[in-house]
Write an enzyme that holds these catalytic residues in place. Sequence first.
Site, short mmCIF file in Angstrom:
data_model
loop_
_atom_site.label_atom_id
_atom_site.label_comp_id
_atom_site.label_asym_id
_atom_site.label_seq_id
_atom_site.Cartn_x
_atom_site.Cartn_y
_atom_site.Cartn_z
N ASN A 282 6.42 42.44 15.39
CA ASN A 282 5.09 42.32 14.82
C ASN A 282 4.09 43.09 15.67
O ASN A 282 3.87 42.76 16.84
CB ASN A 282 4.66 40.85 14.76
CG ASN A 282 3.21 40.69 14.31
OD1 ASN A 282 2.89 40.82 13.15
ND2 ASN A 282 2.31 40.43 15.27
N GLU A 283 3.53 44.15 15.12
CA GLU A 283 2.37 44.89 15.64
C GLU A 283 2.59 45.60 16.97
O GLU A 283 1.62 46.08 17.57
CB GLU A 283 1.14 43.96 15.73
CG GLU A 283 0.68 43.45 14.38
CD GLU A 283 -0.60 42.64 14.41
OE1 GLU A 283 -1.16 42.40 13.32
OE2 GLU A 283 -1.03 42.25 15.51
N VAL A 284 3.82 45.72 17.45
CA VAL A 284 4.04 46.42 18.72
C VAL A 284 3.84 47.93 18.52
O VAL A 284 3.23 48.60 19.37
CB VAL A 284 5.43 46.12 19.30
CG1 VAL A 284 5.60 46.82 20.65
CG2 VAL A 284 5.63 44.61 19.46
#
Length: 850
Positions: free
Chosen positions: A446-448
């Site tokens: 998620n969102e890295v």
Amino acid sequence: MALLTGFFSLGNTTLADSLTLHSGWQFSKYGSNEWLPAVVPGTVHQDLIAQGKLPDPFYGMNEDEIQWVEDEDWLYRTSFTLTEEQLAHQEIFLVFEGLDTYADVSLNGACILKADNMFVGYRVPVKHFLRKGENKLLVSFRSPLREAMPQWETNGFIYPAANDHRAERVSIFTRKAPYSYGWDWGIRMVTCGIWRPVRLEFAGQAVIEDYFVCQESVTSSRAEVDNRLEINNLSNQIQEAQVKITCTYGQERSRMIEQAVSLQPGVNTVSLPLNIESPHLWMPNGWGEAALYDFHASVTIDGKTVACKQHQIGLRSIRVVQEKDSLGMSFYFEVNGIPMFAKGTNLIPSDALLPRVTRERYVCLLEDVQAAHMNMIRVWGGGVYEDDALYEEADKRGILVWQDFMFACTPYPHDPAFLKQVSEEAVYNIKRLRNHASLAMWCGNNEVSEGMKYWGWKKKYGTEIYQQLADGYDILFRRLLPEKVKELDPGRFYLESSPYEANWGRPNTWKNGDSHNWGIWYGQKPFESLDAEIPRFMSEFGFQSFPEMKTIHSFASPEDYNMESPVMNAHQKSSIGNFLIKKTMGLYYRVPEKFEDLVYLGLVLQGQGMRQGMEAHRRNRPYCMGSLIWQLNDSWPVVSWSAIDYYGNWKALHYQSRRAFAPVLVDAVREGDKLKYYVMSDVLKTKDIVLQIELTDFKGKVLRRHQVKGELPVNSSALFYEEDWNSAFAACDTTTSFIHMTLKGAHDRQVLSDEVYYPVRPKAQHLPQAKINCKIKKKNGACELTLKSDQLARDVFIEIPVQGVRFSDNFFDLLPGVSRKILITSGDGSPLEDVSVHIRQLSDISYTEN
């Protein structure tokens, strides 16, 4: 030591003989020599609370009072008795489905296991360590903070794990639920303990270690499946066996395939292909039955069945279509060959104390998802790989699961020891979850990826360290995880990171893949921005609200009822939360004086604003093919983006989601000087329809009425009718009128959608102080309300002081002269006792001047 590789919950595996080890446990702080009763499965925090050693962590400012627990080591012990008959089995396995997190396990004086990953189960052969009579088991947990400190102190830089609410951000070094270290909606409660079941398994000549029903090809005419088994021959000799697969659907005749095999000592792989003609296809919620077949595998040696395993399998094809086109790159789910608009939500762990999450709570949550016409949940990467029960309930209800691996919002290490842990974690969870019909895809994190590109890490750390982070990203999310998915779950889609697309407000946003839109929150944009910022697939967007007052009562006292009180701020983890709720509220409503009114109006604001986004996404299909709201649930009573609070109460957002995601929806929107009426439909068949449009004042007088005939669009959105804006509201006062839209079948007169459209914002309306007549009747242990008013009552909110009750509807507009029946039932099915009912409407609020 061996990691568990398949399903090991009793619901999916038939065990010849087992002994659950959940009784007689005690726990102690290391070095104290004070042993107290413990509950397993559980956490040390739960045991400390039960023994009066910790206050309720959720109440007031008590979060501060529990932080010492994470710095201590904790011991858990029990004993159990075995008979000579039990010890005579070929092998005995000690199974831990979950240890949180760093733990040494000793059995009768021998160290049999060193655990270091919360996300895997362990299965250890222990026969040679066991005794007839009493056996002693000790689990020694080491502080996850102190265990990771050497890595933190020698790393050379501090990882940007901003959600880790402690100066020493050690969470990234440990394979443990990230949210337990804190989040922008979460309490910091760094747990430890035996958090999932523990048992002894008694095995005979062989065991089925893993059973994978690989769906190689599925169409409406034929399903081709390969039954792939890993059979462990526990003997030191070759054994001749019969392996049999039966496949049954309901009362239909079973399909069966049988094969003779020579089992070599150790693990053997066996493949038994099976074809099913004219299969009952598993369909998503809203499209038909989520059909499940019973698949049963057994191993017989010398005429005796020595091992068996069973699964419920939904036969279906799921394809994620990510293709370049003239507008960018698509992203949508195709189920059984049909494009599906994903209507859904993001799931976080349902409790800060995970063992509290029972199957009953999963059932309730998935029923709520299904009731809101959703067909997808995203298991978000900052929590946990959920218990088998969640996926089983999703299977039953036709809810697709987007499954993140547990990485979120920060880069991660990539040293050999860490990569080994991640590899074992991926193998364990892919094998555990891959049989579920609901499992639609895997996502690396998620969102890295977005963080690597846009969150300023390169500037913060410099080129050399940033390159280390980038190298680690490549190894984890572009090599290790996709390789494991390809190897163990062939055909399942893998997405490197969510969002694929750059986030809100950046060049070329919204054209490619999935997107997260935080413009209405961190960007402080009005809700109308959602009408313009249309992605190919929205996998996150959200706006906060307080929970309702009965939930606030559970963690605060009346003296705390102020948005900026210390207690309220302790339950508001977003840096701009309370400020932004009031700022955005001022755009659409006059801001109330009383705290209770702010709470109510904040719920209304969240629901109405988020609905605007959901409807915009549906209107713009097929360019946009998904709308997943952030977030479904809470892990504690808190101010957050949730649609359902910690106690199971639906906020206005969940009621509005149910309306926005209805199978058929009529939606009016102003576009320039036109008022356009769209019909959105997920129905797979067309029919003749009639749209009735009534311009009505707040007292119920119909000022204008006309009808438009047409056809219901099939699994799509269509502009059904448009008219000139000025003509639509000619000779009427827009502050005291609305348009009532009723969509019906042209022949059967069935109401398909019933909605209203207001031409001005609520703060510009002259709402009447409607008198709502309410009749209450007890009915089969439930409470039925009949509401009626001669004037419009906007955003009617029915409150009763019972947690988790279900309303057939709430946060609705009561139209003048229209009677509404509302059924109220308890969350657990028990009869409702006499309860007081309080009804609010928008015009009841007293305001300050903006």
